[in-house]
Enzyme design. Structure first.
Site, PDB file in Angstrom:
ATOM      1  N   GLY A 149      35.610  35.010  48.372  1.00 35.89           N
ATOM      2  CA  GLY A 149      37.185  35.455  48.182  1.00 35.89           C
ATOM      3  C   GLY A 149      37.623  35.885  49.550  1.00 35.89           C
ATOM      4  CB  CYS A 150      40.902  36.255  50.910  1.00 32.03           C
ATOM      5  SG  CYS A 150      41.752  37.024  49.564  1.00 32.03           S
ATOM      6  CE1 TYR A 151      42.640  42.435  50.304  1.00 32.71           C
ATOM      7  CE2 TYR A 151      42.750  41.610  48.243  1.00 32.71           C
ATOM      8  CZ  TYR A 151      43.427  42.188  49.252  1.00 32.71           C
ATOM      9  OH  TYR A 151      44.702  42.332  48.976  1.00 32.71           O
ATOM     10  CB  THR A 153      35.829  36.370  53.930  1.00 37.06           C
ATOM     11  OG1 THR A 153      35.199  35.577  53.019  1.00 37.06           O
ATOM     12  CG2 THR A 153      35.417  35.995  55.161  1.00 37.06           C
TER      13      THR A 153
END
Lengths: 343, 343, 343, 343
Positions: A149-151, A153
């Protein structure tokens, strides 16, 4: 040329895959599916692609995708990939999943956060977590990669060196994360309206966010110890970008700047900034870079790590392509040399 | 009607004083000064005031201001008020300083952060720190009030109940604060350009910010113990608003929600939200409210407090008027009943 | 105190009515309805109203509204007011409609643009078009006022003096109008997402917009001749504001600046700026003002009028209250003295 | 590889040249100058270039630039190129000027608008106006190309087919143009601050803008008749993008859609959209495309053309590279295949 299929191409990670893959020197998009937009020309939906891509959306049919594609990306809401991926993998088409379906290795935890049983628990065991900075070699061999997921990473890349070296107390980690609105996806939700989200800033999901167990799982693996993390995501008035501000308590002395530089020296998409730096989210807008700065205010016991990414690139579609490059023995940076747009 | 003068009316706190005081039922603006804009009509500079205010800027002359005004606000860069305030106070004109000149009670610390000796150390002793939620009674009697900075207001109001009750470890406080760009003032600085600051987010001054000693001073006073605070300010792409996300380690059990509600019950400008809330900065845009939510994720040992203000109102000009109301025995809310603008 | 009801209080014109009426010295909100939010506290939906308004949404019931209210505002999509208004008017409760239901005097044209027959053609005849700068005296007597749309307000106020004096060719008018996104209302539409509408600008409905016949109707009335108008609306990346840039061909010489100043001298909410001015939309943000500048580039035959309003205030809710003030013999400016927020 | 020098690399057109040229397959940046930043690493000023470009700024020295470079771009304020270009051209280094110095062929008009005599009137005669859609063949042969301004590019491409075919009255043209703030350049000007320019929209320079004579010159050339143009530029709250809304009076019938499609068929950077389209500025953000839509509302006598570009790409640095490609017999699209970023 690697033949690429995309399932679910109408969202923001979908159009970002299209933007990046259209100019990829070793890949060719041969199919893109969307139930709701079948038969629509892709460039009618995304006019930036006019002149770059001639495809139309088609109905998602796993058998045909397996026939036509070397690899299929899933840019879908959770629940789609776990149904279709088995049919592709069994036919030797590799799968790169940008959704949450294969990120959590424990199906019980997955069920807890997503509200239904996991449909492919066997594949879950095989899936490789697609953070190349940790799992590069396993990714090269993978049939199925679960993109972070973006967070997760931005947060994991920030904490990683500290936890690997056991320099900080793993039970007292804090991640204060700020995201652009595109992290919420391309859906007509009230809270994502310009009139609701611009000139505004708020925290959300303080009592629990689906990325929390994913981050915990990753940090526990590298620290090889239980992890206590307070994670507070914030919605900020911009389209793209994640800024993770990370706090940890030092329990051992070390040359932190040197540690970070060394840890990421061979990683083309992690840039450790010089001491005293403050990375800006725009310095990675549209690019696959993660830029990190290491601070220790007043030389005290609290370390502050600043980590920025573009949530749609290194936090999603760019990282997915980085994984593809590894899986197909291409240059890791192939098709990902775009420079961030400033201003 | 209270006769009001404003020194330095061309910045953002200046125009905000004008907006709020123009509609104040008990105050009349009789003088507004600006060296650079003397003789210019105020509404030529700020067209929103056309039809509401007929004044022109004049040269700042302390004697004349003392003659004409019951109270003078300083909306100036630091260094101006400490030179002029003594001349006003001695002539029985009260002073409300929005700048940093009288915020730090120790002149040595002031000199360290502002790079020159303090010009009025005697007045420094007398100055009352203008946070009504702590010093209400002292403000009523004050001749000189030092209005808190924007970050210190949001951070102190958030931590206050925890520290007063000694519920948390005062040596491990973290304040992750996000500010709109107007906090940087109305000056032509590169970093505040729309093309540099919009679609962007960054931390700054991680190694030390002038509001840090001010917050430390305030928190130490209420906790009556040494305080360790990690303070990380961020610049966010919006005009107005501060969102402070505060982290502390619980060392005693308590009904946190009840504590906050009780502590601020008699304070008209602090609004404790219901449990599980996430205050938005826009819910206070243009208003003097501070809205606070109390969280304890997973019922663990870390408390998370969310505190939002409009940096130009409760963080500056509104709070200054709140102080004026107290000093002149008016209703504390007089002239400050504006409702935040949504959307 | 005038007892006020609001039908449809969950949209942007609804919350703006609440913001303005909550501080109105002569009005009291006694009822606010919403089918979807019945029983919800208004301040749960709009946290800016916490502490200012204690009402809950109720089901819309015309009889009860007529009993309780002196006047009822409709802040609803089109089609609602024309059904309910007759029941209120007949019971001597006055109606101020912010929707499109009573703006077009010809029911055939209404049916053409809104796709169904008008439900109250008789009342249509009686309804007064609520642009006080034209119809002030009729509004004072009206039982039912149809508030103009946001574009029509800015465009008509801009063209009015030229057409009244027959100075320009009425067959070649151009209105290039730019609107903030709140003009689209508070609904979860894809095109109004921050990720779609910010950092972006586009024209829309060039081939026909529902405000076109309304503007034509108004301009024809004042010019007493057929009118040819090219109207191009644009969506711009801001929350509030309309900027109408108007072009007309002069056919007679005149002192244009003097004409505008004289025409609007007795109109408290139209501000004619000095020559060479460029009004900014933010100079009216949150206020009921319309600011206008008159240009004649190179002294040629094309007149350029710049006209700005806040689409939610003078373009909707503020103007509605201005109409209420007139209908109830209050000061025209009562409750409308808010100053625009800069910055 | 073509050896490229850039004079004045610290502004927005400079960093955009760097972004585009760093990935150009046939060009290599060998020198970049800046008086104020000499010896600074380029990537210290523009962190998006970290890892992509290792150059440092140097002092601008024409002789050395001529020695090292095949072509030199000027991304400077006006007045610099006209002093240095002669020294380069005479040494067979070609010059592409992004500033205004060589755009106006008449030195008297140049002097009128820029307030001083032109320093190189001879070169002015030789300079080719760098709009490839008109002057492609002359550009191929040119030693000195004057790149069009951002407004002139969008406006001329929009009007071109109508005027070439004499379909509209050239004496009554109107160009209502909206620009992002980056058009003002990278300088610390009050009006370009986020707090002044965001949530705001205004017209400016209605009585005269320096791009007016440039547009007139271009339109007169293609129409071969005198031209009357009302040009109103607007500042809009976004970083990049120009949206020109053009109005003209038809004086002859024609298939307008077909005309535009045919006129631009062989032009890779002009995209004529299908009938009824409304181009968005974001559909060209970061790309060198100009997208155009043709409208004729109500089939009347007024044609409305919508033309969008990215002011920093097709309006400046991208077009400059397009010119370079032509001058060096490269593919016209070389290095310019970036796809616009959505969202």
């Amino acid at each position: 040329m690697i033949k690429v299929g995309i399932v679910g191409g109408t969202g923001y990670t979908g159009v970002e895959l299209l933007r990046l893959l259209s100019n990829h020197p070793n890949a060719e998009i041969v199919a893109i599916t969307s139930r709701t937009k079948a038969d629509t020309s892709v460039s009618d939906l995304f006019p930036n692609l006019r002149g770059h891509l001639k495809l139309r959306f088609t109905e998602p049919e796993p058998i045909r995708l397996a026939d036509e594609c070397d690899v299929v990306f899933f840019a879908t809401p959770h629940g789609v990939a776990m149904d279709m991926a088995p049919k592709l993998v069994v036919r030797n088409t590799r799968v790169i999943d940008l959704s949450a379906d294969f990120r959590l290795s424990d199906p019980t935890i997955w069920e807890h956060w997503y509200g239904r049983p996991h449909a492919a628990p066997d594949l879950l065991t095989e899936a490789v977590y697609g953070l190349p900075e940790i799992n590069r070699e396993m990714i090269r061999q993978a049939r199925l990669v679960a993109c972070p997921g973006c967070y997760p990473t931005a947060v994991q890349l920030g904490f990683l060196p500290l936890l690997e070296q056991r320099l900080v107390d793993p039970s007292q980690l804090i991640a204060d994360a700020k995201s652009g609105v595109s992290g919420a996806g391309r859906k007509a939700a009230m809270g994502a309206l310009l009139c609701e989200a611009s000139e505004n800033l708020k925290a959300y999901s303080v009592s629990g966010h689906r990325h929390h167990p994913e981050i915990i799982q990753g940090l526990r693996q590298v620290s090889q110890s239980p992890v206590g993390l307070t994670f507070v995501p914030h919605l900020t008035p911009m389209i793209r970008g994640i800024h993770a501000t990370l706090y940890a308590r030092l329990q051992k002395e070390a040359d932190l700047q040197g540690l970070y530089e060394q840890r990421y020296a061979e990683n083309p998409f992690v840039d450790v900034l010089p001491p005293k730096s403050h990375p800006e989210t725009r310095s990675v807008r549209g690019s696959n870079m993660c830029r990190i700065a290491v601070h220790r205010p007043s030389n005290g016991s609290t370390v502050v790590i600043l980590s920025v990414t573009d949530n749609l690139v290194k936090g999603a579609s760019g990282q997915a392509i980085q994984n593809m490059n590894l899986m197909f023995n291409l240059e890791e940076t192939s098709g990902l040399t775009n420079i961030a747009i400033i201003p």
